[in-house]
Design an enzyme around this catalytic site. Sequence first.
Site, short mmCIF file in Angstrom:
data_model
loop_
_atom_site.label_atom_id
_atom_site.label_comp_id
_atom_site.label_asym_id
_atom_site.label_seq_id
_atom_site.Cartn_x
_atom_site.Cartn_y
_atom_site.Cartn_z
NE ARG A 60 -3.73 -2.40 2.17
CZ ARG A 60 -3.33 -3.52 2.77
NH1 ARG A 60 -2.20 -3.57 3.43
NH2 ARG A 60 -4.08 -4.60 2.71
CD GLU A 97 -1.09 -5.60 15.17
OE1 GLU A 97 -2.02 -5.56 15.97
OE2 GLU A 97 -1.09 -4.99 14.08
#
Length: 177
Positions: A60, A97
């Site tokens: 992105r 994460e």
Amino acid sequence: MAIKSRIRTIPDYPKKGIMFRDITTLLKDPVGFRLVIDQLSQHYIENGVDFDMIVGMEARGFIIGGALSYTLGKGFVPIRKPGKLPGEVVDQEYQLEYGTDKVEMHIDALEKGSRVLLVDDLLATGGTAMAGASLVEKVGGVIAEMAFIVNLPDIGGQKKLEEKGYKLFCLTEFEGE
């Protein structure tokens, strides 16, 4: 309508307990996408942040970085997942994460001393951004600033990056949500 309201939240993706902030709903909205690029461009024009090149994190960061490069008249360099770049590369492993990953950059992507704006969609743990910064620095560049659409401050990436001395600009954040 604000940028934040155009971002969809998907619970338990990619694994249980993760609240995934999906910017695809923001990007598909022509007004929302324009808001992102206009607000980022305005920040860099008005604040006079000095940089030579925009480097975008896969995937992105390519979308945002490419549009921002065009708007600001700067070149664009991609940081990719392994095996996607045809020339000689440097690589960096990092923590996500929800796991680990690795990214690569062409060894000749930047001139020594180039000041770089590092761009990605979201800041969570800071692992991706740290890996990107490490690659930029390995090839002789300097991080002028990092830009993100979304910051998740509760996860700690912002603090980690700021403690390392990096300057950040984020358009919106999801704190405690």
